[in-house]
Design an enzyme around this catalytic site. Structure first.
Site, PDB file in Angstrom:
ATOM      1  N   GLU A 289      -8.007  -6.609  -2.766  1.00  0.00           N
ATOM      2  CA  GLU A 289      -9.414  -5.996  -3.084  1.00  0.00           C
ATOM      3  C   GLU A 289     -10.378  -6.843  -3.920  1.00  0.00           C
ATOM      4  O   GLU A 289     -11.225  -6.318  -4.559  1.00  0.00           O
ATOM      5  CB  GLU A 289      -9.098  -4.712  -3.719  1.00  0.00           C
TER       6      GLU A 289
ATOM      7  N   HIS B 284      -8.675   0.017 -10.325  1.00  0.00           N
ATOM      8  CA  HIS B 284      -8.670   0.725  -8.788  1.00  0.00           C
ATOM      9  C   HIS B 284      -7.228   1.233  -8.806  1.00  0.00           C
ATOM     10  O   HIS B 284      -6.296   0.375  -9.256  1.00  0.00           O
ATOM     11  CB  HIS B 284      -8.868  -0.272  -7.334  1.00  0.00           C
TER      12      HIS B 284
ATOM     13  N   HIS C  61      -4.308   4.819  -7.482  1.00  0.00           N
ATOM     14  CA  HIS C  61      -3.991   5.870  -6.367  1.00  0.00           C
ATOM     15  C   HIS C  61      -3.590   7.019  -6.910  1.00  0.00           C
ATOM     16  O   HIS C  61      -2.657   7.717  -6.686  1.00  0.00           O
ATOM     17  CB  HIS C  61      -3.062   5.166  -5.328  1.00  0.00           C
TER      18      HIS C  61
ATOM     19  N   GLU D 127     -15.649  18.629 -20.408  1.00  0.00           N
ATOM     20  CA  GLU D 127     -15.709  17.228 -20.727  1.00  0.00           C
ATOM     21  C   GLU D 127     -16.299  16.470 -19.407  1.00  0.00           C
ATOM     22  O   GLU D 127     -16.767  15.306 -19.684  1.00  0.00           O
ATOM     23  CB  GLU D 127     -14.008  16.883 -20.998  1.00  0.00           C
TER      24      GLU D 127
ATOM     25  N   HIS E 234      -7.193   7.345  -0.111  1.00  0.00           N
ATOM     26  CA  HIS E 234      -6.868   6.360  -0.569  1.00  0.00           C
ATOM     27  C   HIS E 234      -6.784   6.229  -2.160  1.00  0.00           C
ATOM     28  O   HIS E 234      -5.755   6.000  -2.669  1.00  0.00           O
ATOM     29  CB  HIS E 234      -7.761   4.871  -0.080  1.00  0.00           C
TER      30      HIS E 234
HETATM   31  O1  2HA Z   1      -2.223  -2.566  -2.670  1.00  0.00           O
HETATM   32  O2  2HA Z   1      -4.335  -0.858  -3.764  1.00  0.00           O
HETATM   33  O3  2HA Z   1      -6.211  -1.110  -1.775  1.00  0.00           O
HETATM   34  C1  2HA Z   1      -3.329  -2.827  -3.498  1.00  0.00           C
HETATM   35  C2  2HA Z   1      -4.397  -1.765  -3.025  1.00  0.00           C
HETATM   36  C3  2HA Z   1      -5.147  -2.020  -1.800  1.00  0.00           C
HETATM   37 ZN    ZN Z   2      -5.723   0.871  -2.945  1.00  0.00          ZN
END
Ligand code: 2HA
Ligand code: ZN
Length: 275
Positions: A117, A141, A143, A171, A212
């Site tokens: 990424e 980033h 998940h 909040e 995602h």
């Molecule tokens: O594996 O999160 O978006 C890494 C990630 C790809």
């Molecule tokens: Zn990811």
């Protein structure tokens, strides 16, 4: 001296955030990635230990961050292992003078390279640096399960996500008055997703990627972690409520638009126009 880079305050803060984030359950296997735009004085303190690699194309152009150094997680690395093996799980890169290429300078031990990424991280830094007059330094980033779950049932619009999240706990409107951005599904690591995310990041600090995960920006590690944490907490409440009432069901009561306006008045918030 071996071990010196690992002991710098910024490296320790990066490791702490990665470990906290792993402990939240946001990083299955090699999921997620983290980057930090390193200030000049912090880079100066480790310049003696830097070894420059070959220039490689970024795939995007980011002139606002030309010449800058970033600490960033390695492709395929597991957040679970970052605290024990930072020089393998992450590394430092520098962007060239045109903003189109990068070179590895430290870490990525064992022949590694930056996260898949990388284009989205650098494009997000590019727009956040400009939008915050240089204050923003962290892009994260992850998940988180609840915000991802919501991308199956809410309309994929900034308005729907922002409004619903604001309604969950007081909040939220205080932590992200500018709202959150939302993108429909795209190929992970693609230039398209990088460009679309950066466009939204001009006005928000969090972008949801449908089915995602979530990208968050912050001036500090605390801010970026805190934003991800707040959004995922609100998402988890919404998932519980929807589980009780059903997706088409009525909430018996909620934080109303009038409540949101009182909050904005009391705390001098500039709420995005979703309430
Ligand atoms: O594996 O999160 O978006 C890494 C990630 C790809
Ligand atoms: Zn990811």
């Amino acid at each position: 001296m071996v071990g010196c880079v690992e002991q710098t305050p910024f490296m320790r803060a990066f490791v702490r955030m990665a470990t906290d984030s792993w402990n939240q359950g946001w990083h299955e296997r090699n999921g997620g990635n983290l980057s930090y735009r390193i200030p000049e004085d912090e880079i100066d303190s480790i310049l003696g230990q830097i070894e420059y690699g070959e220039w490689k194309p970024l795939g995007i152009t980011a002139p606002n961050v030309a010449g800058e150094f970033f600490l960033i997680t390695a492709a395929g690395s597991y957040f679970r292992n970052i605290a024990d093996d930072i020089s393998r799980c992450a590394g430092i890169i520098q962007i060239d003078g045109s903003g189109a290429s990068y070179r590895q300078c430290w870490g990525f031990a064992g022949g590694g390279h930056p996260t898949s990424e990388l284009p989205t991280h650098i494009m997000n830094h590019e727009v956040k640096k400009l939008a915050t007059c240089g204050a923003n330094r962290v892009i994260h980033h992850a998940h988180p399960a609840n915000i991802v779950a919501l991308t199956f049932v809410l309309p994929l619009t900034s308005e729907a996500f922002t409004h619903k999240l604001w309604q969950m706990i007081s909040e939220c409107a205080m932590v992200f008055p500018e709202g959150v951005g939302v993108l429909s599904w795209g190929v992970p690591g693609s230039m398209q997703l990088a460009e679309n995310s950066a466009e939204l990041m001009k006005r928000v600090n969090a972008v949801v990627w449908a089915h995602h995960g979530l990208f968050c920006a912050g001036n500090t590690f605390d801010e970026a972690f805190g934003l991800m944490h707040t959004i995922e907490k609100a998402a988890s409440i919404l998932v519980k409520v929807l589980s009780m009432v059903g997706c088409g069901g009525q909430f018996r009561q909620t934080i109303t638009d009038a409540n949101l306006h009182s909050l904005a008045d009391a705390y001098n918030l500039e709420l995005a126009d979703f309430a």
